[in-house]
Write an enzyme that holds these catalytic residues in place. Sequence first.
Site, short mmCIF file in Angstrom:
data_model
loop_
_atom_site.label_atom_id
_atom_site.label_comp_id
_atom_site.label_asym_id
_atom_site.label_seq_id
_atom_site.Cartn_x
_atom_site.Cartn_y
_atom_site.Cartn_z
N CYS A 149 58.06 80.72 -92.04
CA CYS A 149 58.44 80.03 -90.81
C CYS A 149 59.77 80.45 -90.40
O CYS A 149 60.00 80.51 -89.11
CB CYS A 149 58.35 78.72 -91.13
SG CYS A 149 58.47 77.88 -89.36
N GLY A 150 60.64 80.29 -91.31
CA GLY A 150 62.26 80.63 -91.06
C GLY A 150 62.26 82.08 -90.57
O GLY A 150 62.86 82.41 -89.37
N TRP A 182 59.96 83.94 -89.21
CA TRP A 182 59.35 83.88 -88.09
C TRP A 182 60.04 83.59 -86.77
O TRP A 182 60.36 84.57 -85.71
CB TRP A 182 57.96 83.25 -87.85
CG TRP A 182 57.39 83.21 -86.67
CD1 TRP A 182 56.37 84.09 -86.38
CD2 TRP A 182 57.73 82.43 -85.49
NE1 TRP A 182 55.78 83.99 -85.14
CE2 TRP A 182 56.73 82.77 -84.47
CE3 TRP A 182 58.34 81.64 -85.00
CZ2 TRP A 182 56.43 82.41 -83.06
CZ3 TRP A 182 58.55 81.01 -83.74
CH2 TRP A 182 57.60 81.27 -82.94
N HIS A 183 61.38 82.83 -87.13
CA HIS A 183 62.33 82.34 -86.09
C HIS A 183 63.23 83.55 -85.78
O HIS A 183 64.00 83.73 -84.61
CB HIS A 183 62.87 81.02 -86.21
CG HIS A 183 62.02 79.94 -86.03
ND1 HIS A 183 60.97 79.61 -86.92
CD2 HIS A 183 61.96 79.00 -84.93
CE1 HIS A 183 60.43 78.50 -86.27
NE2 HIS A 183 60.84 78.43 -85.10
N GLY A 184 63.53 84.43 -86.75
CA GLY A 184 64.37 85.46 -86.79
C GLY A 184 64.67 86.15 -87.99
O GLY A 184 64.70 85.56 -89.15
#
Length: 276
Positions: A263-264, A266-268
Amino acid sequence: VVGVAWASLVLARRYPARKGGFLTLGIVVMAAYLFFWKYASWAVSQLQIPFPSFLGGKELSLPLPIGISFFTLQGVAYLVDYWHDEAEYMPLATYLLFKSFFAQLIAGPIVRARQLLPQIERLETPKGEDISAGLGLFTLGLYKKLVVADGLGPFVDAVFAAPHAHGRWTLLQALCGYTVQIWADFSGYTDMGRGAARMLGIRLPENFLSPYLSRTPSEFWRRWHITLSEWMRDYIYAPLALSIGGGSVAQALSAVVVTMGLCGLWHGAQWHFVLW
């Protein structure tokens, strides 16, 4: 990549005995496409730390296609749902409309086939209440983005760029301002997308439910970027947790760590997102 994904769907339907293999191929191709455009440059930069001569030491710079993350996650979800008989087969024209529906393409929400397919198959004429409700939601989102988020942006950016030049009270104001800014920016985009869709008679799922009023961290994750949290839960966490069912607490927690780590990312594509 859309053609490959749909071809894997057609082959899975035609040869049910090899359904899993064909659908897996489609999922891998979509994931590889996302990795190349979003993470290849970062991966190369990390390899060049221990191996400076890798790729001649040149920086790899790739333009990031608009909406590629939402586009890919939606496609992966559909193939997995079809694999588990939770989604119907789509002919090519329907699949292209499902994949390219503009209102949710760039900033979400991430829409599942069972949510959007029944609506695009019948495409009813929008009613007056759809247009008024959609216009109201779109206007609210536009206000959040242009007035709230963009209004706070210059102040927050200036303080974050030189925190040492500001006092504690200003730093606290900037921190609170950024908290409001990221909510107004993202939920504003989502409201505009949902509002535009509603004016066409299409109802997209809610993506934010007053997350800052949550009472617990777990409740916060259920109310912030809802469709991403649900995607991560259903397509990463649940399979991992199921595969290690009956294991130790450490094994069970590893499913959470892997899910949130992805998830992290995915953010960058940066280590600080992984640590976050």
